[in-house]
Design a protein around this motif. Sequence first.
Motif, PDB file in Angstrom:
ATOM      1  N   UNK A   1     -18.148  16.985   2.246  1.00  0.00           N
ATOM      2  CA  UNK A   1     -16.750  16.683   1.936  1.00  0.00           C
ATOM      3  C   UNK A   1     -15.878  17.253   3.043  1.00  0.00           C
ATOM      4  N   UNK A   2     -14.662  16.709   3.239  1.00  0.00           N
ATOM      5  CA  UNK A   2     -13.791  17.224   4.303  1.00  0.00           C
ATOM      6  C   UNK A   2     -13.188  18.578   3.992  1.00  0.00           C
ATOM      7  N   UNK A   3     -13.262  19.049   2.761  1.00  0.00           N
ATOM      8  CA  UNK A   3     -12.693  20.353   2.394  1.00  0.00           C
ATOM      9  C   UNK A   3     -13.387  20.848   1.136  1.00  0.00           C
ATOM     10  N   UNK A   4     -13.143  22.105   0.802  1.00  0.00           N
ATOM     11  CA  UNK A   4     -13.785  22.709  -0.366  1.00  0.00           C
ATOM     12  C   UNK A   4     -12.835  22.940  -1.532  1.00  0.00           C
ATOM     13  N   UNK A   5     -11.536  22.846  -1.298  1.00  0.00           N
ATOM     14  CA  UNK A   5     -10.542  23.034  -2.360  1.00  0.00           C
ATOM     15  C   UNK A   5      -9.479  21.938  -2.266  1.00  0.00           C
ATOM     16  N   UNK A   6      -8.816  21.686  -3.421  1.00  0.00           N
ATOM     17  CA  UNK A   6      -7.674  20.751  -3.476  1.00  0.00           C
ATOM     18  C   UNK A   6      -8.055  19.353  -3.008  1.00  0.00           C
ATOM     19  N   UNK A   7      -9.128  18.807  -3.560  1.00  0.00           N
ATOM     20  CA  UNK A   7      -9.628  17.508  -3.115  1.00  0.00           C
ATOM     21  C   UNK A   7     -10.207  16.738  -4.291  1.00  0.00           C
ATOM     22  N   UNK A   8      -9.991  15.428  -4.294  1.00  0.00           N
ATOM     23  CA  UNK A   8     -10.683  14.541  -5.224  1.00  0.00           C
ATOM     24  C   UNK A   8     -11.029  13.262  -4.481  1.00  0.00           C
ATOM     25  N   UNK A   9     -12.274  12.837  -4.629  1.00  0.00           N
ATOM     26  CA  UNK A   9     -12.710  11.686  -3.842  1.00  0.00           C
ATOM     27  C   UNK A   9     -13.976  11.067  -4.409  1.00  0.00           C
ATOM     28  N   UNK A  10     -14.117   9.757  -4.191  1.00  0.00           N
ATOM     29  CA  UNK A  10     -15.384   9.074  -4.369  1.00  0.00           C
ATOM     30  C   UNK A  10     -16.155   9.182  -3.064  1.00  0.00           C
ATOM     31  N   UNK A  11     -17.463   9.104  -3.149  1.00  0.00           N
ATOM     32  CA  UNK A  11     -18.278   9.092  -1.941  1.00  0.00           C
ATOM     33  C   UNK A  11     -19.540   8.280  -2.184  1.00  0.00           C
ATOM     34  N   UNK A  12     -20.082   7.737  -1.106  1.00  0.00           N
ATOM     35  CA  UNK A  12     -21.350   7.008  -1.175  1.00  0.00           C
ATOM     36  C   UNK A  12     -22.262   7.533  -0.072  1.00  0.00           C
ATOM     37  N   UNK A  13     -23.561   7.513  -0.367  1.00  0.00           N
ATOM     38  CA  UNK A  13     -24.550   8.018   0.577  1.00  0.00           C
ATOM     39  C   UNK A  13     -25.767   7.127   0.550  1.00  0.00           C
ATOM     40  N   UNK A  14     -26.327   6.847   1.723  1.00  0.00           N
ATOM     41  CA  UNK A  14     -27.566   6.092   1.827  1.00  0.00           C
ATOM     42  C   UNK A  14     -28.576   6.851   2.665  1.00  0.00           C
ATOM     43  N   UNK A  15     -29.856   6.797   2.263  1.00  0.00           N
ATOM     44  CA  UNK A  15     -30.927   7.439   3.018  1.00  0.00           C
ATOM     45  C   UNK A  15     -32.067   6.445   3.207  1.00  0.00           C
ATOM     46  N   UNK A  16     -32.700   6.523   4.383  1.00  0.00           N
ATOM     47  CA  UNK A  16     -33.808   5.610   4.684  1.00  0.00           C
ATOM     48  C   UNK A  16     -34.799   6.319   5.599  1.00  0.00           C
ATOM     49  N   UNK A  17     -36.082   6.265   5.262  1.00  0.00           N
ATOM     50  CA  UNK A  17     -37.130   6.852   6.098  1.00  0.00           C
ATOM     51  C   UNK A  17     -37.571   5.816   7.122  1.00  0.00           C
TER      52      UNK A  17
END
Length: 451
Positions: free
Chosen positions: A400-416
Amino acid sequence: MKKHLAVLAATAVLGVTSAFAANPFSDVTPQDWAYQAVAQLASQGIVNGYPDGTFQGQNNITRFEMAQMVAKAMTRQGQVDAEQNAVINRLANEFSAELNSLGVRVSTLENKVGNFKFTGDARLRYTGNDTDTYTYKLDKEGNEAITPNNKSNFDYRGRVQFEATVNDNTKAVVRVAASKEFGAAGSPSTSIDRVYVQHNFGKYATTTVGRQDLFIGNGLTYDSDFEGAAVKFGKDTLNASVAYGYATDMAFKMVAGNETDTIVTKAPLFNEEQKDNAQLVVFQVNGKLGKDVKAGAFYTRVGATDATEAFSRTVLAPVGTALKDKSLDFYGVHANAKLGSKVAVDGEFAKFREIKHSNAWTAGVTYGNYNMKKQGTWSLKAQYTSLGEFAPVFASTYWAPANQNLKTWSVQGKYAVADNVGLAAYTTIDAKDQEGNKVSNFYRADLNYKF
């Protein structure tokens, strides 16, 4: 050694308990004293018979046949305790020549010199923001400095870990790390980031002393360096741990957004009179609720009031807030569950015990079966994260861009992309501060190698 004796020993080493396993061999009857052991190991695929369906347990077992059993036992090392693992490793060393002839590629054979084992990893990483960002830093005395941040960054890191076996119950670990931004002046920064000794007290207690990893909860609040001692009791089904020492990576990184840029405020959390790093006592309980559900809870005691006073002066005072209580203790709960072979959900909650607006929580769902060791495996994850203005989040597993005062959706993809080579990509979506102001979205891509 007769084959019947060998399989009986193997069941003891592996802890195999398939009480009602069927016997596949025509020459092993229920009246045979080794019937149960043979049937159990056959059901696990650890022993095989001859093409005619016999086991021929009256014959002496050959070194090659024993090596086959050891090779299959090594695939179960993640399912047995430390004492059983030590036995399997000794057998692997004894039958190393036969295992090599079988083409068994195992780190305990390939990467071991004497009583030393070495492993490592390398990473290429790209990070960035979709708008300009600025950092507003406050040092220990509250002095201010505002600096612009690079919109994107490309860096690399390599780590090599050396593990020495002292005896069957004790090991010593040292890890060397080097990292650098591409194009930056100078040589890579190099450090010894792990130095610890670990000892097993029987099957149910392990202590680790030195500079080590500290993983609080499911990683929302802290997943970084720790200097001190940790003791863990129990097994995977139910365990408890306590850690005492100093966290080296604890600082507040709050965000304030607007339409054009993002300001990130950084301030240290420290104990001025005792140590520069925050002094912690961390109590944790973790366990399994059935086969596919894991849950846990933690309580973290932040030592001394000087840290509280530093927090009040460098973090709260600039935004017009006062901390009346003398405690920075924080606690939390977490859980994750498998919903079938490819779907998993997870969640975590944490907060300071005596600070308002410090709630932090995250929830996510993952689809796929990513395993970096297996080429072609992949996963996708969607997550929502909400971090209060004074959330107890310092070095989070979640990007995340910060550790406090933040709310956000996020998506992550992983591939071997190949065996032991993994590609990961991540981005936040519609990131905002708690007042609804726009925050620069953060993105990251990693190419990781393990050896």
